[in-house]
Design a protein around this motif. Structure first.
Motif, PDB file in Angstrom:
ATOM      1  N   SER A 153       3.211  -6.974   6.421  1.00 39.09           N
ATOM      2  CA  SER A 153       1.937  -6.272   6.229  1.00 39.09           C
ATOM      3  C   SER A 153       2.168  -4.862   5.690  1.00 39.09           C
ATOM      4  O   SER A 153       1.447  -4.405   4.789  1.00 39.09           O
ATOM      5  CB  SER A 153       1.183  -6.222   7.558  1.00 39.09           C
ATOM      6  OG  SER A 153      -0.011  -5.502   7.424  1.00 39.09           O
ATOM      7  N   GLU A 154       3.184  -4.188   6.219  1.00 42.25           N
ATOM      8  CA  GLU A 154       3.473  -2.831   5.752  1.00 42.25           C
ATOM      9  C   GLU A 154       3.944  -2.841   4.301  1.00 42.25           C
ATOM     10  O   GLU A 154       3.555  -1.969   3.509  1.00 42.25           O
ATOM     11  CB  GLU A 154       4.534  -2.193   6.646  1.00 42.25           C
ATOM     12  CG  GLU A 154       4.786  -0.732   6.336  1.00 42.25           C
ATOM     13  CD  GLU A 154       5.749  -0.080   7.315  1.00 42.25           C
ATOM     14  OE1 GLU A 154       6.119   1.084   7.096  1.00 42.25           O
ATOM     15  OE2 GLU A 154       6.129  -0.754   8.295  1.00 42.25           O
TER      16      GLU A 154
ATOM     17  N   ARG B 151       3.131  -5.009   2.024  1.00 40.11           N
ATOM     18  CA  ARG B 151       1.979  -5.287   1.160  1.00 40.11           C
ATOM     19  C   ARG B 151       1.219  -3.989   0.852  1.00 40.11           C
ATOM     20  O   ARG B 151       0.825  -3.748  -0.286  1.00 40.11           O
ATOM     21  CB  ARG B 151       1.040  -6.303   1.831  1.00 40.11           C
ATOM     22  CG  ARG B 151       1.593  -7.721   1.891  1.00 40.11           C
ATOM     23  CD  ARG B 151       0.593  -8.652   2.581  1.00 40.11           C
ATOM     24  NE  ARG B 151      -0.633  -8.749   1.823  1.00 40.11           N
ATOM     25  CZ  ARG B 151      -0.873  -9.664   0.898  1.00 40.11           C
ATOM     26  NH1 ARG B 151       0.068 -10.552   0.587  1.00 40.11           N
ATOM     27  NH2 ARG B 151      -2.021  -9.705   0.271  1.00 40.11           N
ATOM     28  N   SER B 152       1.034  -3.184   1.890  1.00 40.29           N
ATOM     29  CA  SER B 152       0.329  -1.911   1.680  1.00 40.29           C
ATOM     30  C   SER B 152       1.114  -1.001   0.746  1.00 40.29           C
ATOM     31  O   SER B 152       0.539  -0.357  -0.151  1.00 40.29           O
ATOM     32  CB  SER B 152       0.110  -1.218   3.028  1.00 40.29           C
ATOM     33  OG  SER B 152      -0.702  -2.004   3.876  1.00 40.29           O
ATOM     34  N   GLN B 153       2.442  -0.951   0.932  1.00 41.69           N
ATOM     35  CA  GLN B 153       3.261  -0.105   0.080  1.00 41.69           C
ATOM     36  C   GLN B 153       3.275  -0.612  -1.355  1.00 41.69           C
ATOM     37  O   GLN B 153       3.227   0.184  -2.299  1.00 41.69           O
ATOM     38  CB  GLN B 153       4.684  -0.035   0.636  1.00 41.69           C
ATOM     39  CG  GLN B 153       4.797   0.731   1.945  1.00 41.69           C
ATOM     40  CD  GLN B 153       6.195   0.725   2.510  1.00 41.69           C
ATOM     41  OE1 GLN B 153       7.051  -0.034   2.063  1.00 41.69           O
ATOM     42  NE2 GLN B 153       6.448   1.552   3.506  1.00 41.69           N
TER      43      GLN B 153
ATOM     44  N   GLN C  56       0.926  -2.282  -2.896  1.00 40.10           N
ATOM     45  CA  GLN C  56      -0.361  -1.966  -3.517  1.00 40.10           C
ATOM     46  C   GLN C  56      -0.430  -0.495  -3.909  1.00 40.10           C
ATOM     47  O   GLN C  56      -0.930  -0.158  -4.989  1.00 40.10           O
ATOM     48  CB  GLN C  56      -1.494  -2.310  -2.542  1.00 40.10           C
ATOM     49  CG  GLN C  56      -1.705  -3.804  -2.360  1.00 40.10           C
ATOM     50  CD  GLN C  56      -2.734  -4.111  -1.291  1.00 40.10           C
ATOM     51  OE1 GLN C  56      -2.937  -3.324  -0.365  1.00 40.10           O
ATOM     52  NE2 GLN C  56      -3.379  -5.261  -1.405  1.00 40.10           N
ATOM     53  N   ALA C  57       0.095   0.363  -3.037  1.00 33.00           N
ATOM     54  CA  ALA C  57       0.082   1.795  -3.352  1.00 33.00           C
ATOM     55  C   ALA C  57       0.969   2.097  -4.552  1.00 33.00           C
ATOM     56  O   ALA C  57       0.603   2.898  -5.430  1.00 33.00           O
ATOM     57  CB  ALA C  57       0.538   2.599  -2.126  1.00 33.00           C
TER      58      ALA C  57
END
Length: 219
Positions: A38-39, A41-43, A45-46
């Motif tokens: 999950s972490e 995925r966020s990174q 996308q950023a």
């Protein structure tokens, strides 16, 4: 009988602990994998929003350090449906859903103890480029979880042996006395009285009383 009873109790207790312990480790490892994925995925996308920076090797090296990544690479998505370039260590092109990447979706998953995320890049300076950013991070379960489990199993094993020996003695001693008493009655000693310990289980006490009543009746 006493030995078999001890072994059965110890086996049941130790087996239950093993199942519970390993089950807990598996659940916690799965939770760690999900959190890492999950972490990432966020990174990813950023980083995709800063595609012009992410394709620079020097920036990627700094991203690995700042984001605590084990690997971050930019590879090319070929028109034939493959990947061209070097993926982060431990990852293979078969791990990444290329069709979803080509459609612009973010892809993530786990391979062994590696969590990864991959996303298409659309740099403003290279609008026609088919670039993919792949980032990875190793994860693990709780620190020293296996050591804690081993210590718990060892301690529980010792306690279960002591409890099993005590319980087996408490059960088998009245039975042995009952067997000895019936043997003496069969041999003609009708004045036999099987002792009934005050802390005996009701069923065993009832058996001893029945044998004593039988001996008195025969006498």
């Amino acid at each position: 009988m006493r030995r078999h009873l001890v072994l059965a109790i110890v086996a049941v207790v130790t087996g239950a602990l093993l199942v519970a312990g390993f089950g807990t480790l598996i659940v916690e490892r799965h939770a760690a994998a999900s959190a890492a994925r999950s972490e990432l995925r966020s990174q990813a996308q950023a980083l995709a929003r800063t595609a012009d920076l992410a394709i620079k090797p020097g920036v990627l090296a700094r991203i690995r350090v700042v984001a605590r990544l084990d690997g971050a690479e930019v590879v090319k998505l070929t028109k034939a449906g493959g990947l061209q370039g070097r993926l982060p260590s431990g990852l293979h092109s078969a791990d990444i859903r290329l069709g979803a990447l080509a459609a612009g979706d973010l892809v993530s998953g786990n391979r062994g103890d590696i969590a990864y995320a991959a996303v298409r890049l659309f740099p403003r300076r290279q609008p026609g480029a088919r670039l993919v950013l792949v980032i990875t991070r190793r994860f693990s379960g709780p620190v020293n979880g296996g050591v804690v489990l081993a210590l718990a199993i060892g301690a529980t094993f010792l306690v279960s042996v002591l409890v099993a020996v005590w319980l087996a003695r408490r059960i088998t001693r009245p039975l042995e006395a009952a067997v000895g008493g019936t043997g003496r009655i069969a041999a003609g000693e009708l004045d036999v009285a099987v002792p009934i310990p005050p802390d005996s289980y009701p069923e065993l006490a009832s058996l001893a009383r029945s044998i004593n009543i039988m001996a008195a009746s025969l006498s």
